[in-house]
Each structure stands twice: as C-alpha cells, then as structure tokens.
Motif scaffolding. Structure first.
Motif, mmCIF file in Angstrom:
data_model
loop_
_atom_site.group_PDB
_atom_site.id
_atom_site.type_symbol
_atom_site.label_atom_id
_atom_site.label_comp_id
_atom_site.label_asym_id
_atom_site.label_seq_id
_atom_site.Cartn_x
_atom_site.Cartn_y
_atom_site.Cartn_z
ATOM 1 N N ALA A 141 1.065 -1.125 -0.007
ATOM 2 C CA ALA A 141 0.067 -0.003 0.130
ATOM 3 C C ALA A 141 0.830 1.204 0.072
ATOM 4 O O ALA A 141 0.341 2.245 -0.581
ATOM 5 C CB ALA A 141 -0.716 0.134 1.126
ATOM 6 N N ASP A 189 -1.477 -3.794 3.542
ATOM 7 C CA ASP A 189 -2.660 -3.970 4.173
ATOM 8 C C ASP A 189 -2.554 -5.496 5.008
ATOM 9 O O ASP A 189 -1.811 -6.159 4.270
ATOM 10 C CB ASP A 189 -3.655 -3.604 3.594
ATOM 11 N N LEU A 214 -0.329 -3.109 8.002
ATOM 12 C CA LEU A 214 -1.405 -1.901 8.238
ATOM 13 C C LEU A 214 -2.539 -2.624 9.246
ATOM 14 O O LEU A 214 -3.590 -2.784 8.507
ATOM 15 C CB LEU A 214 -1.818 -1.138 7.110
ATOM 16 N N ARG A 262 -17.224 -1.901 8.126
ATOM 17 C CA ARG A 262 -15.855 -2.250 8.628
ATOM 18 C C ARG A 262 -15.767 -3.534 9.718
ATOM 19 O O ARG A 262 -15.073 -3.687 10.169
ATOM 20 C CB ARG A 262 -14.801 -1.382 8.754
ATOM 21 N N LYS A 307 -5.229 0.937 13.813
ATOM 22 C CA LYS A 307 -5.672 1.985 13.184
ATOM 23 C C LYS A 307 -7.370 1.651 13.455
ATOM 24 O O LYS A 307 -7.738 0.771 13.975
ATOM 25 C CB LYS A 307 -5.549 1.459 11.623
ATOM 26 N N HIS A 308 -8.074 2.550 13.409
ATOM 27 C CA HIS A 308 -7.747 4.052 12.730
ATOM 28 C C HIS A 308 -8.018 4.732 13.917
ATOM 29 O O HIS A 308 -9.114 4.895 14.423
ATOM 30 C CB HIS A 308 -8.777 4.184 11.519
ATOM 31 N N ARG A 311 -16.686 8.915 5.648
ATOM 32 C CA ARG A 311 -15.546 8.469 6.439
ATOM 33 C C ARG A 311 -14.442 9.640 6.358
ATOM 34 O O ARG A 311 -13.720 9.659 7.268
ATOM 35 C CB ARG A 311 -15.328 7.315 6.346
ATOM 36 N N MET A 370 -2.083 4.387 12.696
ATOM 37 C CA MET A 370 -2.602 5.053 11.386
ATOM 38 C C MET A 370 -3.933 5.867 12.115
ATOM 39 O O MET A 370 -4.683 5.432 12.618
ATOM 40 C CB MET A 370 -3.331 4.298 10.502
ATOM 41 N N TYR A 419 -9.535 9.364 9.223
ATOM 42 C CA TYR A 419 -10.117 10.372 8.401
ATOM 43 C C TYR A 419 -10.940 11.456 8.907
ATOM 44 O O TYR A 419 -10.889 12.572 8.750
ATOM 45 C CB TYR A 419 -10.930 9.777 7.039
ATOM 46 N N ASP A 479 -4.237 7.956 7.368
ATOM 47 C CA ASP A 479 -4.970 7.069 6.508
ATOM 48 C C ASP A 479 -4.536 7.461 4.988
ATOM 49 O O ASP A 479 -4.195 8.555 4.665
ATOM 50 C CB ASP A 479 -6.384 6.796 6.781
ATOM 51 N N TRP A 480 -5.077 6.465 4.075
ATOM 52 C CA TRP A 480 -4.479 6.614 2.673
ATOM 53 C C TRP A 480 -5.352 7.842 2.126
ATOM 54 O O TRP A 480 -6.677 7.952 2.256
ATOM 55 C CB TRP A 480 -4.735 5.597 2.051
ATOM 56 N N SER A 527 -9.281 -2.754 1.566
ATOM 57 C CA SER A 527 -7.978 -2.811 1.936
ATOM 58 C C SER A 527 -7.782 -4.215 2.651
ATOM 59 O O SER A 527 -6.715 -4.760 2.921
ATOM 60 C CB SER A 527 -7.480 -1.797 2.665
ATOM 61 N N GLU A 547 -14.863 -1.866 3.525
ATOM 62 C CA GLU A 547 -14.834 -0.548 3.205
ATOM 63 C C GLU A 547 -15.105 0.522 2.415
ATOM 64 O O GLU A 547 -15.791 0.032 1.318
ATOM 65 C CB GLU A 547 -12.968 -0.497 2.752
HETATM 66 C C1 BGC Z 1 -8.043 2.252 4.634
HETATM 67 C C2 BGC Z 1 -7.037 1.665 5.777
HETATM 68 C C3 BGC Z 1 -5.712 1.144 4.650
HETATM 69 C C4 BGC Z 1 -5.085 1.997 3.810
HETATM 70 C C5 BGC Z 1 -4.113 1.616 2.800
HETATM 71 C C6 BGC Z 1 -7.355 3.103 3.599
HETATM 72 O O1 BGC Z 1 -8.357 3.298 2.838
HETATM 73 O O2 BGC Z 1 -8.941 2.907 5.229
HETATM 74 O O3 BGC Z 1 -7.434 0.827 6.635
HETATM 75 O O4 BGC Z 1 -4.782 0.588 5.452
HETATM 76 O O5 BGC Z 1 -6.394 2.439 2.893
HETATM 77 O O6 BGC Z 1 -4.747 0.574 2.189
#
Ligand code: BGC
Length: 740
Positions: A91, A109, A162, A176, A209-210, A220, A253, A256, A288-289, A409, A490
């Motif tokens: 990731a 992940d 992750l 989730r 996380k998160h 989110r 992590m 958001y 987070d991403w 993820s 997700e």
């Molecule tokens: C997710 C995380 C994940 C990250 C990397 C995000 O969209 O919320 O849980 O680790 O992406 O893929």
C-alpha cells in the motif's frame, strides 16, 4: 548476500541509544530529504487513474527517484510497490535517502493477512477476520495465529502490516465491523494487543488503526463525531490505550474523520498530548490513505507520516517551513520517530526475504483459529454435532461460494478458498446431489459474470427453493443446512433493508419452506451465518441450531465442517449484542448521521454503547454480549477475589460437567456501587479462556483486574476517579451470571 558497505555502517546504529545518532543524521539531512521521509513515495509515481476519484491530476513519475528505490532491492526481479512493486500490491513505502544509508520501508495491508498482489504465485493466507478473532476471547490463540501471519509479512518483504483495526462497533451496520473487534473496549484492546505481539514477534511492525472514533464508513473522509470526553476516554480511546500500553505497535494510523470538530490527523491533543505524553507511545503515526488534509497541521499535531504521499503535500510542508508558518523542529521530531522505527525494520537491516512462507502450515493454523471463534447461538435438543456420515441437504448460495473476508484494503489475495460443500464432503458427509448440483451450476453461472476486486466481493443471489423441493430434500436427507451470507467492507455501511439487516424475501421463503418440510419429517434445520457482523434474528425459532461462522478465512468450509461434525467444540462468544429490534441499539437514532447535511454524528448514547446501553434501559436483546453455547456443559464454583494494592485477583473453578471435551471463555464483569455518577450496570473487566478440558476435568482460571481500570472519567475535572464503596464482580455471560 550482497554487502552494501554504506548500509552496514548505518545498520550498526543502536536503536536503544539512538537519540544522539538520530540527531546527527537529522543534522545532515536537507529540508527536501526530511520531507521525503515524511511524505510517502507514491508522489513519485503516476496516480493510478481509479485510485482516488476526483483527485487532481498528478505530474509524471519521477523515474530517477523510483530508480533509487528500486536499487534497494534485496533480491532481483522485483520493482517498487505502486506500479509493479518491490512488493507488488503493497500500500505504501518511504523514499530512501541513499547517501545516508536510509532505506525505504514497505507498508502493506492487513488485517486478515498480508495484502499483496499475487504476482509470481505470491499468494498470502487469508486468515479469519476480526470479529471472529474477538469472539474467541482467546488472546493466546490470536497471538499464535498472528505469529504465523507476521512470518508472511516478513517473508514477502514487508516491514509494516497496516493492522489491526480496532474501532468500536458502535453500530452493527458499520461496514468495517468485520475487521473490528467488539462493542467493548477491553475485549477490543486485549485482542489487539495479542495480535500486535504475534506480528511483531517476527521483527516486523504493525499499524494500529484507525485512530480514532472511525465508527462508520458513511462520509468517512470527514464526518464529524461529536462525542463526550467521557465516552472518548472510556469507550473509543480505551482499546487503543490498552493496545499501545501492552504491545507498543511500531506505528499507528490516524483516521480520516473529525473528532469534536478537529480532524484526527491534525489533532495535536489526540496524537501528542494523549497518545505520547499520557500513554507513553514511542512509535510513529501515519495518516490513513489520501487523507490529504493540511500537511503542515498534520506534522505539527504529531502525525509523522503522510500516506501514500502526494506532491502537493510535500510542497505544502516546504512552503510552511520556508515561510516560517511551521517550525522545522516539528518536522525533525517526525523524522526522528520514523527513523527510530526504520532502524528496526527488515529492509533497513537487509533481511533477505524468501517470498516463500509456509502457506500450507499457515492454512492449517487459519483453519484451527477459525474454529476457535465460531459461536454456537442455538442448539435445540443437541442438534449439533451432526451424526457422522449424515446425509445433508445443503442450501444457500454462500454454502457453495463462501464469504471468507470483507471488501477493501482488508481483502487478502489468497490462493483458494474452501466452501462449505467441500468442507462437509471432506469431513465425510454426503450431500444431496440434486440440490447441490442446482446450487453449483447457479453459482458457476453467476461467477462467470462477476469478478472479485478491491471494492467488491459479489454475493451470489439466492436461489428460490420451492416447497416441493424442500419436501423432497427432507425425505431424502438427515438434516438441512442453510447458509445466510452478507458482505460488507470499506467505503460503505450496511442498511436496515431486506437482504441486508433483514432476510430478503427469497431467504425468508426458503427458510419457511425448508423449516416446515424438515420439521414435518422430524429432521433438524441448521443455519450457518457467514458474515463479519450480525443481522436481525427474528426468524431464529425456525432453526434448530444456529452457528455464527463469521468471515472465517480461506479454510472456512473446512473449519465450519470441523464444528458441525464435532471435531471441534465451539467455544466462541458474541463480542457484540444482537438486538431484538435494530432500533434497540443505543446508536440507532444517530447512525450514520445526525443531521444528514453537514456530516456530523452525535454520539448521544455517550458511554452507553452496546450492552452498556441495553442494560441501562433494561432492553432485552435477542442474544446478549458474551453469549455462546458449547457441545458440553460447564459449571463454575469457588469464585474468589482478593485485592492487593492496585490489583484484584479473581479465581474461579471451571469444570467440564458434560460429555465432550471443550474450552470455555470466562468473562468477569464489575458493577460499581451506587453513586451520583451514571455508571453502566456492569462492564467487562477481565476475561480468560480455559485449556481444552476433558469431561470431568476442571481448571482454576485466574484473572486480574487493575483497580485503576474501574475508574470513570470525570469530565469536569478532566481526570479519572474511582467510585468508592462495594463493587460486585460477576462471572458469566450477560444472560447467566454468578455473583461474588
Ligand atoms: C484504509 C486503511 C488502509 C489504507 C491503505 C485506507 O483506505 O482505510 O485501513 O490501511 O487504505 O490501503
């Protein structure tokens, strides 16, 4: 192994006595190099066109920098993460600073296994998902399972997994929840700590996380959770606190969402005052991403790394520092915390990964683990275990196309999955040929038209079973098994609609027909729930036995068959309350939003989340938190408590008074004395799992409750306080209680 003289010199740095050396490295780094360390390497690459809809176009890839990352290959034949990847499908990763020997670090992940692309046959094991792990109430089991998972992380060249994801199950509709653990903070925190210990015992890291209050997927990226300080401390931050203090994840992590108006990744109170100053956390925090909020504010808050990294984030931080809006010392602390972790990582230490973990051995571990968390919710007249070699009419599309993990993820690229039809046959059961063929061809036809990808795991639509077919099956077989499957994950929450929270019309009609026909023939109906969460259960009187199998990982079909056949005796307990009516959930009035307009959610139920709320309003659930049956019986005696200083030691004798070997999870709840403060009727304060006890055998189970854990958070004084008086400890689930 090829030796890089420069790296050796850097690798010789000792982690424990690093501060002066890290300071020394930082003093040699240019501003851009520091920014390279905190802003992830994705900015060097072209943004995948579908990665972030609506995001501005990115500049062309920086091939020179990419080449530098590639030059750090420990073994030939692989390139970097985002495109074809040193670890394809990882990731994120860091940009190295070669002149100072600072390598990249690869992040991939979790949590149900390491998520990599299956290039060159590099599949990973899909282990059972979060809700199943917590239902085991077994920290030793979780730790040994994640020890195997962590070995895959390391052997596939990944530095940080992750995972785990531990947000509180505030609502059963959170998409989730499958990868989260519980509505209870102690259970979530302890399972997470065990998970982290198992992974990190391999010398690789985790990312808890998160952080924090990410309890829904709807909106989110910026939903504002309005939550009281007390609920924050006692419910939403508590699992993180436990996991941090007990297992020190290498990384965390941030989430958001906003918490009381401030984005988690920009929240200095959360990331510095609480996490570091109060809890003593010494790892680093990443976003987070694509949480591309204000980079300078994130750095200032103590959000050390911006993932996966974009050009504008780097520019923003550079501008903030050159214009003196951001003191460079904030950036330096972030870099220091990242280097501290980097120095422990396999990549920095030139670990020669094999790309060949023991997938067969890990599949066996995944299968065993899956059986440990399945929950027997109903077993009238000891319907289960099924008699060996029984003839079974197997219904439900998910019986033939099992759901093993959730979407997004957390979806692991596994080599195979074992559905229940295969699992039952492997266990020596005979399946009704006609009905199985009908399902098999329906499933095959549907699967030919759909494809599993990151965001979607298609669930095969249910087949309608006529009353005549059900009656025919009832005549020809010994039992019916019907699987009900639900997918979630997700990016989206579930809904209170037919086919999601409720049974669909077809599912209802099928259950009616099957139940009527099999009962008329004096034969049992077993329902298997195949989902990471729960659904409305008002139909449960139509089943003789119900097994919650969760999303059990790639060996799911074998594991379910192990339980149905009695090879394994179920010992899981519900990690969440199953309500009679959805509206009984304390969060239901405010989920997923309170205003529907500006994206804010009022956590009006305060600390009364899950069973705390049901008990406070004396609302009877369909199945209480902690509920779970066994094929044997257990009796409890000699419940003792002794206090010494800050610790209460509990002991209870658990005896297997039934006829089959089994394990039992023991839950200890504490009830506060009467006081002016609103306190839950009782709260889970400790739990333990017995060894496998043979019939007649017993074990003295010991548990510890730190007295300080009994405190509540006084919002006015912003401090923890202990209600004084006589506390009551009870052991059992919330329907069977033994008091002390
Ligand atoms: C997710 C995380 C994940 C990250 C990397 C995000 O969209 O919320 O849980 O680790 O992406 O893929």
């Amino acid at each position: 192994m090829k030796i890089y003289p420069f790296f050796l010199a850097a690798a010789a740095l000792s982690v424990s006595a690093q501060t002066p050396q890290i300071d020394n490295i930082i003093s040699q780094l240019t501003l851009d190099e520091k920014i390279n360390i905190v802003v992830g390497a994705n900015r060097l690459f072209e943004l995948p066109p579908d990665a972030a809809p609506g995001m501005p176009a990115r500049p062309a890839p920086d091939w020179e920098a990419i080449g530098k990352i590639q030059s750090q290959k420990v073994k030939p034949g692989v390139v970097t993460a985002f495109t074809e990847g040193r670890v394809p499908g990882a990731a994120g990763e860091l940009i190295p600073v070669e002149r100072l020997g600072l390598t990249t670090m690869i992040l991939a992940d979790g949590p149900a296994g390491v998520r990599i692309d299956p290039v060159d046959g590099h599949y990973a094991t899909a282990f059972p998902t979060g809700s199943l792990l917590s239902a085991s109430f077994d920290t030793d089991m979780v730790e040994s399972m994640t020890k195997a998972m962590g070995n895959e992380v390391k052997e596939y060249g990944v530095d940080v997994l992750l995972a785990p994801a531990i947000n509180i199950m505030r609502s059963p509709l959170c998409g989730r929840n499958f990868e989260y653990y519980s509505e209870d903070p102690l259970l979530a925190g302890k399972i997470a700590a065990a998970y982290i210990r198992g992974i990190q015992s391999n010398g690789v890291g985790t990312s808890l996380k998160h952080f924090a209050v990410n309890n829904q997927e709807t909106m989110r990226n910026g939903v504002n959770a309005n939550v009281s300080d007390r609920a924050l401390r006692e419910i939403y931050l508590r699992p993180f606190e436990i996991a941090v203090k007990e297992a020190q994840p290498w990384t965390i992590m941030s989430s958001y969402n906003k918490i009381n108006g401030v984005l988690a990744s920009e929240n200095r109170w959360l990331l510095t005052d609480v996490l570091r100053n109060e809890w003593g956390y010494d790892g680093f925090v990443m976003t987070d991403w694509w949480a591309e909020q204000d980079g300078a504010r994130q750095i200032k808050a103590g959000n050390d790394m911006l993932m996966p990294g974009s050009v504008h984030q780097a520019d923003e931080i550079r501008d903030a520092i050159t214009s003196k809006r951001l003191d460079e010392r904030f950036l330096d602390s972030c870099v220091a915390r990242i280097l501290n972790v980097l120095f422990k990582s396999p990549t920095y230490n030139r670990y020669e990964y094999s790309d060949a973990p023991d997938l067969e051995g890990h599949a066996a571990i995944a299968r065993k683990a899956a059986t440990e968390g399945m929950v027997l919710m109903q077993n009238d007249d000891r319907t289960l275990p099924l008699k060996p070699k029984s003839k079974i009419a197997l219904f439900g599309t998910s019986s033939y196309d099992i759901l093993v993990g959730g979407t997004g993820s957390g979806n692991v690229n596994r080599k195979y999955k074992v559905s229940l039809d295969e699992g039952l046959q492997n266990a020596g059961f005979k399946l009704d040929k006609n009905i199985s063929e009908k399902y098999t061809s329906h499933v095959a036809e549907h699967k030919a038209k759909t494809e599993e990808n990151f965001w979607t795991v298609p669930v095969v639509p249910e087949l309608a079973i006529s009353e005549a077919e059900a009656a025919k099956c009832a005549r020809a077989n010994d039992a019916a098994i019907l699987t009900i499957g639900r997918m979630a994950g997700e990016g989206g929450d579930r809904h209170t609609t037919a086919g999601d929270w409720y049974l669909s019309d077809t599912e209802k009609a099928n259950l009616d027909a099957i139940s009527k026909a099999f009962r008329a023939a004096g034969k049992p109906v077993v329902v298997v729930l195949n989902m990471g969460n729960i659904i409305d259960m008002k139909w449960d009187t139509q089943a003789d036995a119900i097994l919650h199998a969760w999303l059990p990982g790639q060996e799911g079909g074998n594991a379910i068959a192990d339980v149905l056949s009695g090879k394994a005796n179920p010992s899981g307990r519900l990690p969440m309350t199953v309500a009679y009516n959805y509206t009984d959930y304390p969060s239901s009035a405010n989920f997923p939003s309170s205003d529907g307009v500006d994206g804010s959610v009022d956590y009006d139920e305060d600390i009364f989340v899950g069973y705390r709320g049901f008990e406070a309003s004396a609302t009877a659930p369909a199945y209480p938190f902690g509920f779970g049956l066994s094929y044997t019986d257990f009796t409890y005696s000699n419940l003792n408590a002794a206090r010494s200083g800050d610790s209460i030691t509990l002991s209870v004798d658990v005896a297997n008074s039934g006829k089959k070997a089994g394990k039992d999870a023991i839950l200890a709840f504490a009830s506060a004395p009467e006081s002016d403060v609103a306190m839950p009727v009782r709260e889970l304060r400790a739990f333990a799992k017995t060894a496998l006890l043979k019939p007649g055998a017993s074990q003295t189970v010991k548990m510890e409750i730190p007295v300080s854990d009994l405190r509540y958070f006084d919002e006015f004084e912003q401090t923890w306080k202990l209600p004084e008086g006589t506390w009551t400890i009870s052991v059992g689930d919330l329907s069977t209680q033994i008091y002390l």
